[in-house]
Design a protein around this motif. Structure first.
Motif, PDB file in Angstrom:
ATOM      1  N   GLU A 218      -8.446  -7.657  -6.541  1.00 33.40           N
ATOM      2  CA  GLU A 218      -8.640  -6.201  -6.642  1.00 33.40           C
ATOM      3  C   GLU A 218      -9.931  -5.982  -7.422  1.00 33.40           C
ATOM      4  O   GLU A 218     -10.329  -6.851  -8.211  1.00 33.40           O
ATOM      5  N   ARG A 250      -7.281 -11.517  -0.523  1.00 32.49           N
ATOM      6  CA  ARG A 250      -5.869 -11.870  -0.708  1.00 32.49           C
ATOM      7  C   ARG A 250      -5.441 -12.812   0.411  1.00 32.49           C
ATOM      8  O   ARG A 250      -5.705 -12.525   1.587  1.00 32.49           O
ATOM      9  N   GLU A 252      -3.134 -13.248   2.424  1.00 33.66           N
ATOM     10  CA  GLU A 252      -1.948 -12.601   3.001  1.00 33.66           C
ATOM     11  C   GLU A 252      -1.212 -13.580   3.918  1.00 33.66           C
ATOM     12  O   GLU A 252      -1.842 -14.263   4.726  1.00 33.66           O
ATOM     13  N   PHE A 260      -5.904  -3.514   9.387  1.00 38.25           N
ATOM     14  CA  PHE A 260      -4.981  -2.921   8.412  1.00 38.25           C
ATOM     15  C   PHE A 260      -4.686  -3.901   7.273  1.00 38.25           C
ATOM     16  O   PHE A 260      -4.667  -3.528   6.106  1.00 38.25           O
ATOM     17  N   ARG A 261      -4.421  -5.147   7.603  1.00 37.40           N
ATOM     18  CA  ARG A 261      -4.124  -6.147   6.572  1.00 37.40           C
ATOM     19  C   ARG A 261      -4.998  -7.371   6.817  1.00 37.40           C
ATOM     20  O   ARG A 261      -4.793  -8.106   7.768  1.00 37.40           O
ATOM     21  N   MET A 262      -5.991  -7.537   5.961  1.00 37.40           N
ATOM     22  CA  MET A 262      -6.925  -8.644   6.152  1.00 37.40           C
ATOM     23  C   MET A 262      -6.915  -9.536   4.913  1.00 37.40           C
ATOM     24  O   MET A 262      -6.348  -9.178   3.878  1.00 37.40           O
ATOM     25  N   PHE A 265     -11.258  -7.845   2.357  1.00 37.11           N
ATOM     26  CA  PHE A 265     -11.328  -6.418   2.667  1.00 37.11           C
ATOM     27  C   PHE A 265     -12.072  -5.699   1.543  1.00 37.11           C
ATOM     28  O   PHE A 265     -12.482  -6.323   0.569  1.00 37.11           O
ATOM     29  N   GLN A 267     -12.266  -2.364  -1.225  1.00 35.65           N
ATOM     30  CA  GLN A 267     -11.521  -1.302  -1.911  1.00 35.65           C
ATOM     31  C   GLN A 267     -12.501  -0.286  -2.510  1.00 35.65           C
ATOM     32  O   GLN A 267     -13.623  -0.642  -2.864  1.00 35.65           O
ATOM     33  N   GLU A 269     -12.134   1.978  -5.669  1.00 36.85           N
ATOM     34  CA  GLU A 269     -11.186   2.213  -6.770  1.00 36.85           C
ATOM     35  C   GLU A 269     -11.833   3.023  -7.885  1.00 36.85           C
ATOM     36  O   GLU A 269     -13.038   2.935  -8.124  1.00 36.85           O
ATOM     37  N   GLU A 332       0.914   2.588   4.033  1.00 43.55           N
ATOM     38  CA  GLU A 332       0.088   2.880   2.851  1.00 43.55           C
ATOM     39  C   GLU A 332      -1.401   2.878   3.174  1.00 43.55           C
ATOM     40  O   GLU A 332      -1.916   1.955   3.788  1.00 43.55           O
ATOM     41  N   LEU A 333      -2.053   3.957   2.702  1.00 45.06           N
ATOM     42  CA  LEU A 333      -3.498   4.067   2.849  1.00 45.06           C
ATOM     43  C   LEU A 333      -4.163   3.978   1.476  1.00 45.06           C
ATOM     44  O   LEU A 333      -5.174   3.311   1.295  1.00 45.06           O
ATOM     45  N   GLU A 372      -5.121   5.263 -11.995  1.00 47.96           N
ATOM     46  CA  GLU A 372      -5.972   4.592 -11.009  1.00 47.96           C
ATOM     47  C   GLU A 372      -5.796   5.225  -9.628  1.00 47.96           C
ATOM     48  O   GLU A 372      -4.684   5.563  -9.230  1.00 47.96           O
ATOM     49  N   SER A 374      -6.743   4.038  -5.734  1.00 46.81           N
ATOM     50  CA  SER A 374      -7.210   2.835  -5.050  1.00 46.81           C
ATOM     51  C   SER A 374      -7.054   2.988  -3.546  1.00 46.81           C
ATOM     52  O   SER A 374      -5.947   2.998  -3.011  1.00 46.81           O
ATOM     53  N   GLY A 376      -8.154   1.696   0.320  1.00 46.81           N
ATOM     54  CA  GLY A 376      -8.714   0.602   1.122  1.00 46.81           C
ATOM     55  C   GLY A 376      -9.744   1.170   2.082  1.00 46.81           C
ATOM     56  O   GLY A 376      -9.431   2.047   2.891  1.00 46.81           O
ATOM     57  N   ARG A 379      -8.881   0.400   5.686  1.00 45.68           N
ATOM     58  CA  ARG A 379      -7.749   1.229   6.165  1.00 45.68           C
ATOM     59  C   ARG A 379      -8.204   2.650   6.432  1.00 45.68           C
ATOM     60  O   ARG A 379      -7.719   3.313   7.348  1.00 45.68           O
TER      61      ARG A 379
HETATM   62  N1  GAP Z   1      -5.865  -1.976  -8.010  1.00 43.82           N
HETATM   63  C1  GAP Z   1      -4.688  -1.576  -7.342  1.00 43.82           C
HETATM   64  C2  GAP Z   1      -4.474  -2.237  -6.059  1.00 43.82           C
HETATM   65  O1  GAP Z   1      -5.186  -3.137  -5.676  1.00 43.82           O
HETATM   66  P1  GAP Z   1      -2.953  -2.187  -3.929  1.00 43.82           P
HETATM   67  O2  GAP Z   1      -1.923  -1.184  -3.525  1.00 43.82           O
HETATM   68  O3  GAP Z   1      -2.592  -3.608  -3.948  1.00 43.82           O
HETATM   69  O4  GAP Z   1      -3.453  -1.704  -5.366  1.00 43.82           O
HETATM   70  C3  GAP Z   1      -4.903  -0.771  -2.933  1.00 43.82           C
HETATM   71  O5  GAP Z   1      -4.232  -2.008  -3.006  1.00 43.82           O
HETATM   72  C4  GAP Z   1      -5.338  -0.457  -1.520  1.00 43.82           C
HETATM   73  O6  GAP Z   1      -6.105  -1.552  -0.996  1.00 43.82           O
HETATM   74  C5  GAP Z   1      -4.176  -0.294  -0.545  1.00 43.82           C
HETATM   75  O7  GAP Z   1      -3.663   1.018  -0.577  1.00 43.82           O
HETATM   76  C6  GAP Z   1      -4.844  -0.606   0.783  1.00 43.82           C
HETATM   77  O8  GAP Z   1      -5.504   0.537   1.287  1.00 43.82           O
HETATM   78  C7  GAP Z   1      -5.889  -1.646   0.402  1.00 43.82           C
HETATM   79  N2  GAP Z   1      -5.407  -3.007   0.739  1.00 43.82           N
HETATM   80  C8  GAP Z   1      -4.560  -3.782   0.024  1.00 43.82           C
HETATM   81  N3  GAP Z   1      -4.368  -4.966   0.624  1.00 43.82           N
HETATM   82  C9  GAP Z   1      -5.110  -4.952   1.767  1.00 43.82           C
HETATM   83  C10 GAP Z   1      -5.350  -5.897   2.818  1.00 43.82           C
HETATM   84  N4  GAP Z   1      -4.802  -7.100   2.815  1.00 43.82           N
HETATM   85  N5  GAP Z   1      -6.169  -5.536   3.840  1.00 43.82           N
HETATM   86  C11 GAP Z   1      -6.760  -4.309   3.852  1.00 43.82           C
HETATM   87  N6  GAP Z   1      -6.579  -3.399   2.877  1.00 43.82           N
HETATM   88  C12 GAP Z   1      -5.779  -3.700   1.842  1.00 43.82           C
END
Ligand code: GAP
Length: 514
Positions: A218, A250, A252, A260-262, A265, A267, A269, A332-333, A372, A374, A376, A379
């Motif tokens: 993050e 991450r 994942e 959407f989930r990479m 990616f 952020q 913040e 979640e966005l 905070e 945050s 993406g 996204r």
């Molecule tokens: N600092 C707080 C934090 O990182 P999080 O909910 O884990 O909180 C925030 O992540 C935002 O980051 C999410 O709402 C999403 O939009 C984006 N996000 C998280 N993981 C992601 C992933 N693997 N791929 C794309 N976007 C991601």
């Protein structure tokens, strides 16, 4: 195939066809969960970043920016809790050898029950017509009530097991629900294990002297460790915020649904530092302000909803997600979290450096509390694309694909199109281009018929097309075509810049209560 799957597939292939997004390393058959943004994609992405930065940093006297390094001292991640607790519960199917997130398997099971409820509602809405009251129906219809009860029960069991770290109970739940592997169709599962999501690497030339490093999961921690640097050098007084846009990584387990989930990616913040005891007031402020930011882009408001967290992380005293209705459902966005003084205190303890703020108004020092926001970036990109991708039936029987992207975010703002390649039209068009490109992102195109060029620009979301024809050479007027209405007007070139500027006026978009 469900309708949403078809739409989503179309959006994904549209992204490739029109240079928005490519699979990473495609010539080597691609790398899962990593994507490259092409020429139109990078423009759209930069415009989203700019729009966020302008509203968060430039429009707030008390928010400043930061661009911190991706590599951070490894102690950062011990202090933040990521080394010990940034885990996902994973489970393998012994027959297909496929790996899943145990909680996602259960959530997918719940989504199927939710889909059944939606079907029930759609049927009833058809049957009762205008008299249909959704709220009443879902709270009184026996079958729907039973389904909702079942969802609550499953959620409760999953959340309790996860918060107690009881992985055996998570496996039991999967077995009891008879959840099967979508590949093998069996429920021959391994035990559930914890899996840390941080990517580890090493710095240093020799193995002996090497230090373990992590790719940041993050951007927020770069802000926390710079709190004092920024507060002092920018002479900020609490309440104030620090914003940053940057990459996060991450590992994942289940990376899917396109961008959407990479695993890599971006952020956007912002950490807002406040006086202890005032955090809930500011949490509510940012909750409101952030949803207004989303609404300012003119996207259908019904597509957004809040999901307030009942089960809070140990460091938070309030948290909500802004969810968006993607083609695959509400997801979640953006997250808005009241993180108390957890992070700054943890860095204080692990670094041995005092991280306090002297508040002249109350003549006291304290570790600030943090709210905070945050979001993406990828996204947000997907939100814009899936919402704005439209297949339109035209009166003449044709269909056109148009990206009705908010003008301010469109990759190209103006297409400059000489009607033909002769009679001085290209020269005139280039001259117009030279003037307009100082202010707007323009694209010159002379290949193909004018109709084909219009369609191409509809497909990438260009709001305005300017056509230069014989009359232009005589009286300095051009045809201005609007993407959404397809109306063409004859406009004097003297007025062009003013008309387009008016349509791209940032003030019009950002006039929301923030
Ligand atoms: N600092 C707080 C934090 O990182 P999080 O909910 O884990 O909180 C925030 O992540 C935002 O980051 C999410 O709402 C999403 O939009 C984006 N996000 C998280 N993981 C992601 C992933 N693997 N791929 C794309 N976007 C991601």
């Amino acid at each position: 195939m469900a309708n949403y799957e078809e739409i989503f597939k179309k959006v994904v292939s549209h992204c490739k066809e029109y240079g928005f997004i490519f699979q990473s390393s495609e010539i080597y058959d691609g790398l899962a969960a990593a994507y490259d943004y092409g020429p139109n994609g990078v423009e759209l992405k930069n415009n989203i970043k700019d729009y966020w930065w302008k509203s968060m940093v430039n429009m707030h006297e008390n928010i400043v920016g930061l661009d911190s390094a991706i590599f951070m001292h490894p102690k950062t991640w011990k202090a933040s809790g990521h080394i010990d607790a940034f885990n996902d519960p994973l489970i393998d199917n012994k027959d297909s050898k496929k790996r899943y997130r145990a909680d996602v398997l259960v959530e997918d099971y719940i989504a199927k029950i939710e889909a059944k409820i939606t079907k029930d509602c759609d049927k009833a809405a058809k049957r009762f017509g205008e008299k249909f009251n959704k709220e009443e129906f879902t709270s009184t219809n026996g079958r729907v009530v039973e389904r909702k009860k079942k969802i609550d029960l499953i959620n409760k069991r999953l959340n309790t097991s996860l918060s107690l770290g009881d992985l055996k109970a998570v496996k039991l739940l999967i077995e009891e629900l008879e959840i099967k592997c979508p590949i093998s169709g069996t429920n021959n599962w391994t035990d559930v294990r914890q899996f840390n999501l941080m990517f580890k690497t090493q710095v240093g030339a020799t193995t002996d002297g090497a230090t373990d490093l992590y790719l940041r999961p993050e951007t927020a921690q770069g802000i926390f460790v710079n709190f004092l640097n920024i507060q002092k050098t920018s002479r900020m007084k609490i309440p104030f915020g620090i914003a940053q846009v940057g990459k996060a990584f991450r590992n994942e387990i289940v990376a899917r649904q396109f961008i959407f989930r990479m695993r890599e990616f971006e952020q956007m913040e912002m950490q807002f530092f406040v006086r202890p005891g005032e955090e809930i007031k500011w949490y509510n402020y940012w909750r409101e302000s952030r949803i207004n930011w989303h609404k300012s882009l003119g996207i259908d408001e019904d597509k957004y909803r809040f999901h307030d967290h009942e089960k809070l992380a140990h460091y938070a005293n309030a948290a909500t997600d802004i969810e968006f209705k993607f083609p695959f459902g509400f997801k979640e966005l953006e997250g808005i979290h009241s993180r108390t003084d957890f992070d700054l205190k943890a860095h204080q303890e692990h670094s041995g450096k005092k991280i306090k703020y002297f508040d002249p108004e109350i003549n006291d020092s304290y570790v600030p509390y943090v709210v905070e926001t945050s979001l993406g970036l990828d996204r947000m990109f997907l939100t814009i694309l899936t919402n704005c991708f439209i297949e339109e039936q035209l009166k003449n029987g044709d269909t056109r694909v148009v990206l009705k992207i908010p003008y301010i975010l469109s990759p190209i703002k103006i297409a400059i199109l000489p009607l033909t390649k002769k009679d001085g039209m290209p020269e005139k068009a280039r001259k117009i281009m030279q003037e307009l490109q100082l202010k707007f992102n323009c694209q010159y195109e002379e290949k193909d018929s004018i109709g084909k060029r219009y369609r191409r620009h509809d497909a990438i979301g260009t709001p305005f097309c300017i056509t230069i024809d014989h009359i232009t050479l005589e009286d300095n007027t051009v045809t201005l075509r609007n993407r959404d209405t397809m109306i063409q007007e004859r406009v004097s070139l003297n007025k062009m810049e003013a008309i387009i500027s008016e349509n791209l006026n940032l003030a019009k978009y950002l006039q929301f209560k923030s």
